[in-house]
Design an enzyme around this catalytic site. Structure first.
Site, PDB file in Angstrom:
ATOM      1  N   ALA A 188     -11.278  -5.556  15.401  1.00 47.41           N
ATOM      2  CA  ALA A 188     -10.935  -6.980  15.528  1.00 47.41           C
ATOM      3  C   ALA A 188      -9.741  -7.328  14.656  1.00 47.41           C
ATOM      4  O   ALA A 188      -8.831  -8.056  15.077  1.00 47.41           O
ATOM      5  CB  ALA A 188     -12.141  -7.834  15.142  1.00 47.41           C
ATOM      6  N   SER A 240       1.575   3.600  -2.417  1.00 45.03           N
ATOM      7  CA  SER A 240       1.432   4.673  -3.396  1.00 45.03           C
ATOM      8  C   SER A 240       0.741   5.916  -2.860  1.00 45.03           C
ATOM      9  O   SER A 240       0.790   6.976  -3.480  1.00 45.03           O
ATOM     10  CB  SER A 240       0.676   4.173  -4.632  1.00 45.03           C
ATOM     11  OG  SER A 240      -0.654   3.819  -4.301  1.00 45.03           O
ATOM     12  N   ARG A 241       0.084   5.790  -1.693  1.00 46.92           N
ATOM     13  CA  ARG A 241      -0.694   6.918  -1.171  1.00 46.92           C
ATOM     14  C   ARG A 241      -0.589   6.982   0.350  1.00 46.92           C
ATOM     15  O   ARG A 241      -0.210   6.021   1.003  1.00 46.92           O
ATOM     16  CB  ARG A 241      -2.170   6.769  -1.565  1.00 46.92           C
ATOM     17  CG  ARG A 241      -2.407   6.709  -3.060  1.00 46.92           C
ATOM     18  CD  ARG A 241      -3.852   6.361  -3.384  1.00 46.92           C
ATOM     19  NE  ARG A 241      -4.797   7.341  -2.882  1.00 46.92           N
ATOM     20  CZ  ARG A 241      -6.114   7.195  -2.887  1.00 46.92           C
ATOM     21  NH1 ARG A 241      -6.652   6.080  -3.347  1.00 46.92           N
ATOM     22  NH2 ARG A 241      -6.892   8.141  -2.433  1.00 46.92           N
ATOM     23  N   TYR A 251     -13.012  -3.632  11.984  1.00 47.70           N
ATOM     24  CA  TYR A 251     -11.680  -3.038  11.855  1.00 47.70           C
ATOM     25  C   TYR A 251     -10.870  -3.227  13.142  1.00 47.70           C
ATOM     26  O   TYR A 251      -9.690  -3.594  13.109  1.00 47.70           O
ATOM     27  CB  TYR A 251     -11.816  -1.554  11.532  1.00 47.70           C
ATOM     28  CG  TYR A 251     -10.518  -0.852  11.231  1.00 47.70           C
ATOM     29  CD1 TYR A 251      -9.784  -1.150  10.089  1.00 47.70           C
ATOM     30  CD2 TYR A 251     -10.032   0.142  12.085  1.00 47.70           C
ATOM     31  CE1 TYR A 251      -8.596  -0.482   9.811  1.00 47.70           C
ATOM     32  CE2 TYR A 251      -8.856   0.811  11.808  1.00 47.70           C
ATOM     33  CZ  TYR A 251      -8.138   0.497  10.666  1.00 47.70           C
ATOM     34  OH  TYR A 251      -6.964   1.148  10.391  1.00 47.70           O
ATOM     35  N   SER A 256      -3.561   0.118  14.509  1.00 44.55           N
ATOM     36  CA  SER A 256      -4.361   1.344  14.602  1.00 44.55           C
ATOM     37  C   SER A 256      -4.741   1.571  16.055  1.00 44.55           C
ATOM     38  O   SER A 256      -4.847   0.622  16.841  1.00 44.55           O
ATOM     39  CB  SER A 256      -5.629   1.212  13.760  1.00 44.55           C
ATOM     40  OG  SER A 256      -6.559   2.242  14.063  1.00 44.55           O
ATOM     41  N   GLY A 300       0.824  -1.213   0.000  1.00 43.06           N
ATOM     42  CA  GLY A 300       0.000   0.000   0.000  1.00 43.06           C
ATOM     43  C   GLY A 300       0.852   1.255   0.000  1.00 43.06           C
ATOM     44  O   GLY A 300       0.576   2.193   0.744  1.00 43.06           O
ATOM     45  N   ASN A 335       1.625  -2.174   5.402  1.00 42.89           N
ATOM     46  CA  ASN A 335       0.858  -0.941   5.563  1.00 42.89           C
ATOM     47  C   ASN A 335      -0.535  -1.017   4.939  1.00 42.89           C
ATOM     48  O   ASN A 335      -1.454  -0.356   5.412  1.00 42.89           O
ATOM     49  CB  ASN A 335       1.635   0.217   4.922  1.00 42.89           C
ATOM     50  CG  ASN A 335       0.786   1.459   4.769  1.00 42.89           C
ATOM     51  OD1 ASN A 335       0.475   2.149   5.739  1.00 42.89           O
ATOM     52  ND2 ASN A 335       0.381   1.756   3.536  1.00 42.89           N
TER      53      ASN A 335
END
Length: 246
Positions: free
Chosen positions: A157, A12-13, A155, A142, A10, A90
């Site tokens: 979990a 690219s952004r 999310y 997170s 992940g 990521n």
């Protein structure tokens, strides 16, 4: 001195892009994955190649929710690079909603991408790292794993599982000199976070001890610290601005 080699999923952004840029500036060769945004990936790749002509960079399409896509992507990367020194997991998604009415597809996709995808990416780099008898894995968790908001059951979990995975894998891989850690960001100034907190921005701001959102570059700074901190393993680094429970 040989340049270390990193894979960033992940990349690219958002946070991933900041991590890729920071690693390149620190002397890493970087292979990063992206899913749909070909333009963003190509733009970042061109930026890196112009700024660091002495290093090797590559972008690889990969759907982290699809095991076959992960397998093919990592095989492609390993055919281009002689080893893997650092893996940054990521890539992730959100599909927030109340569990009572959450579609099964949203529940499964979040778990599959954020947790199973992370497991499978770790699995892909382990043969290389085990042969080398060294390596570093950093997973992105997170704040939701410890301090979830309303509608984040799937999310939270998934990210809670990522934190448990981080600790378990650190124990498993320590005899081979492979370190595994995680970063648990709070609210970061990215497109995804802005969309998620739009209706709760004022309430969230009140809960922050540091009265602003993190910048992606600040998460990248923590990543570089972990990559270079050779006595650190099995830890989850909270980077949330002192976010308080309601």
């Amino acid at each position: 001195m040989t340049q270390p080699i990193a894979i960033v999923t992940g990349g690219s952004r958002g946070i991933g892009r900041a991590i890729v840029r920071s690693l390149a500036a620190a002397g890493y060769q970087v292979a990063f994955t992206y899913q749909r945004d070909h333009v963003a990936a190509a733009t970042l790749l061109e930026e890196l190649r112009c700024a660091y002509a002495q290093a090797s960079f590559s972008a690889h399409a990969c759907d982290i929710a699809e095991p076959t896509s992960i397998q093919h992507c990592f095989a492609e990367i390993e055919s281009q690079y002689p080893r893997i020194d650092l893996l940054v997991n990521n890539a992730g998604i959100t599909r927030d909603g109340l569990l009572a009415s959450m579609p099964l597809a949203d529940l499964q996709l979040v778990i599959q991408t954020n947790l199973i995808g992370t497991l499978l990416c770790c699995q892909q780099v382990l043969p290389s790292m085990l042969r080398q008898r060294q390596g570093c894995i950093v997973n992105l968790s997170s704040v939701a794993a410890q301090k979830p908001g309303k509608g984040q059951s799937n999310y939270a979990a998934a990210k809670g599982g990522v934190e448990a995975l981080t600790r378990a894998l650190a124990v498993e891989l320590a005899p081979r000199n492979i370190r595994v850690n995680a970063i648990a960001p709070g609210i970061v100034n990215t497109e995804m976070s802005t969309a998620l907190v739009a209706s709760q921005a004022e309430a969230i701001h009140e809960r922050l001890l540091v009265k602003r959102y993190a910048e992606p570059e600040e998460i990248a700074q923590a990543l570089l610290f972990i990559a270079q901190a050779h006595y650190l393993t099995g830890e989850v680094i909270a980077l949330n601005g002192g976010l308080k429970m309601p």
